[in-house]
Every structure is written in structure tokens, then in C-alpha cells.
Design an enzyme around this catalytic site. Structure first.
Site, PDB file in Angstrom:
ATOM      1  N   GLY A  45       0.844  -1.190   0.000  1.00  0.00           N
ATOM      2  CA  GLY A  45       0.000   0.000   0.000  1.00  0.00           C
ATOM      3  C   GLY A  45       0.876   1.235   0.000  1.00  0.00           C
ATOM      4  N   GLN A  50       3.386   9.832   0.854  1.00  0.00           N
ATOM      5  CA  GLN A  50       4.631   9.068   0.943  1.00  0.00           C
ATOM      6  C   GLN A  50       5.553   9.277  -0.253  1.00  0.00           C
ATOM      7  OE1 GLN A  50       2.490   5.216   2.051  1.00  0.00           O
ATOM      8  NE2 GLN A  50       4.351   5.092   3.266  1.00  0.00           N
ATOM      9  N   CYS A  92       5.448  -0.001   7.587  1.00  0.00           N
ATOM     10  CA  CYS A  92       5.172   1.169   6.743  1.00  0.00           C
ATOM     11  C   CYS A  92       6.427   1.520   5.962  1.00  0.00           C
ATOM     12  CB  CYS A  92       4.771   2.340   7.628  1.00  0.00           C
ATOM     13  SG  CYS A  92       4.416   3.845   6.699  1.00  0.00           S
ATOM     14  N   LEU A  93       6.268   1.782   4.666  1.00  0.00           N
ATOM     15  CA  LEU A  93       7.440   2.114   3.835  1.00  0.00           C
ATOM     16  C   LEU A  93       8.125   3.397   4.309  1.00  0.00           C
ATOM     17  CD1 LEU A  93       6.081   1.281   0.247  1.00  0.00           C
ATOM     18  CD2 LEU A  93       7.662  -0.071   1.639  1.00  0.00           C
ATOM     19  N   HIS A 134      -4.692   1.712   7.458  1.00  0.00           N
ATOM     20  CA  HIS A 134      -3.324   2.254   7.515  1.00  0.00           C
ATOM     21  C   HIS A 134      -3.158   3.369   6.473  1.00  0.00           C
ATOM     22  CE1 HIS A 134       1.176   1.718   8.014  1.00  0.00           C
ATOM     23  NE2 HIS A 134       1.126   2.375   6.870  1.00  0.00           N
ATOM     24  N   GLU A 135      -3.634   3.108   5.245  1.00  0.00           N
ATOM     25  CA  GLU A 135      -3.448   4.084   4.164  1.00  0.00           C
ATOM     26  C   GLU A 135      -4.333   5.320   4.367  1.00  0.00           C
ATOM     27  OE1 GLU A 135      -0.879   3.729   2.438  1.00  0.00           O
ATOM     28  OE2 GLU A 135      -0.576   1.644   3.023  1.00  0.00           O
ATOM     29  N   HIS A 138      -2.777   7.609   6.714  1.00  0.00           N
ATOM     30  CA  HIS A 138      -1.741   8.426   6.060  1.00  0.00           C
ATOM     31  C   HIS A 138      -2.360   9.704   5.487  1.00  0.00           C
ATOM     32  CE1 HIS A 138       2.157   6.485   5.974  1.00  0.00           C
ATOM     33  NE2 HIS A 138       1.644   5.323   5.602  1.00  0.00           N
TER      34      HIS A 138
HETATM   35 NI    NI Z   1       2.442   3.435   5.675  1.00  0.00          NI
END
Ligand code: NI
Length: 169
Positions: A45, A50, A92-93, A134-135, A138
Site C-alpha cells: 500500500g 509518501q 510502513c514504507l 493504515h493508508e 496516512h
Molecule cells: Ni504506511
């Protein structure tokens, strides 16, 4: 085009995003770039902030490119219903190498627009429910470390500062 993924504590990750109002070619390119950047980083995701874009959109692909139908594009998404609770590990990236358990709803219903601006609803449970929450977090400027207990978060933030000092973050 693969765009670099920004990491905590980049301020854009903690700012609420702006609604997408124009459904044009530029938006399609942005979405393509988001998928490309996400696959390159081996994520499931990715939210626009991001890659440094403060817009309310996210892409998800739990199949990691295995299934062409697995590509989800969510523009201006909102959680409209939740059910149950789950306490599972997440990553998370924008916080590489960090994996911790956080509480999420077990099932969610999300309303969003597609690339043509049409509204649709999607329901998810288990990993999809987690990814959706989660997304969408963000897009509200909330990172998953802020869903943890203060104690756990402080430990993680200390670890990040240590990595930063060592030039490894
Ligand atoms: Ni994330």
C-alpha cells in the site's frame, strides 16, 4: 516513474491531505507512479504523501503484482463503517524496518472515488481491512506509530534517532 519514498519525520507525512478535485491525465500519471514506486519498494500500500504529494489518494495491491485485478485505487477515501478489533503486526514504507502490533478494526467499509471520479464502496477484512485503515490514516497525517502506546512509540522514536545519528536512516 519511480518516485522516492519519503520517511518519517518528513513533515508532509503528518499533514492532512487535500481532496482530489480533478480527474485528469495528471492524476492517472500520479497513480501509475504510485504503483510503480510501491512495487519497487515491495510494499502492499502507498499513500500520496509518501511520495511527497499532499493529495487524498492511495493505492493498494495485496497480491504484490501477482493479480491484475488486485490493483486498488482509492481517491478521496473515507471509512464509513467498522466492525470488531484486531491486534496485529504492521509496517510502513515510511518507517522502514519497523514492525509493531497496532489495534485496528477487523472489518471496514470504505467509500472512495475511482479514476473517473465515480464513487464506489469496498469492504475489507483481515489484511485488506488493515491496509485500508493504515493508508487512510496516512491521508489524515497519521502514522501507525501514533496508533501505539506512548511507551512503544518512544522506544521506536529513540531507535530512529539513533539510526539518524549513525546516518542509517
Ligand atoms: Ni504506511
Amino acid at each position: 516513474m519511480i518516485r522516492p519514498i519519503v520517511k518519517y519525520p518528513e513533515p508532509i507525512l503528518q499533514q492532512p491531505t487535500e481532496l482530489v478535485t480533478e480527474f485528469n491525465e495528471e492524476l492517472r500519471t500520479l497513480v501509475d507512479d504510485m504503483f510503480e514506486s510501491m512495487y519497487a519498494a515491495k510494499g502492499i500500500g502507498l499513500a500520496a504523501p509518501q511520495i511527497g504529494v499532499g493529495k487524498r489518494l492511495t493505492v493498494i495491491d495485496l497480491s504484490n503484482q501477482e493479480n491484475p485485478d488486485g490493483k486498488l485505487v482509492l481517491i478521496n477515501p473515507e471509512v464509513v463503517e467498522t466492525q470488531g478489533r484486531l491486534y496485529e503486526e504492521e509496517g510502513c514504507l515510511s518507517l522502514p524496518e519497523i514492525r509493531e502490533k497496532v489495534v485496528r478494526a477487523a472489518k471496514v467499509k470504505v467509500r472512495a472515488q475511482n479514476l473517473d471520479g465515480e464513487w464506489f464502496e469496498i469492504e475489507g477484512e483481515e489484511l485488506l481491512a488493515r491496509a485500508l485503515q493504515h493508508e487512510i490514516d496516512h491521508l489524515d497525517g497519521v502514522l501507525f506509530i501514533f496508533r501505539m502506546s506512548a511507551l512503544k512509540r518512544d522506544l521506536i522514536l529513540r531507535k530512529i534517532r539513533k539510526l539518524q545519528r549513525a546516518g542509517e536512516w
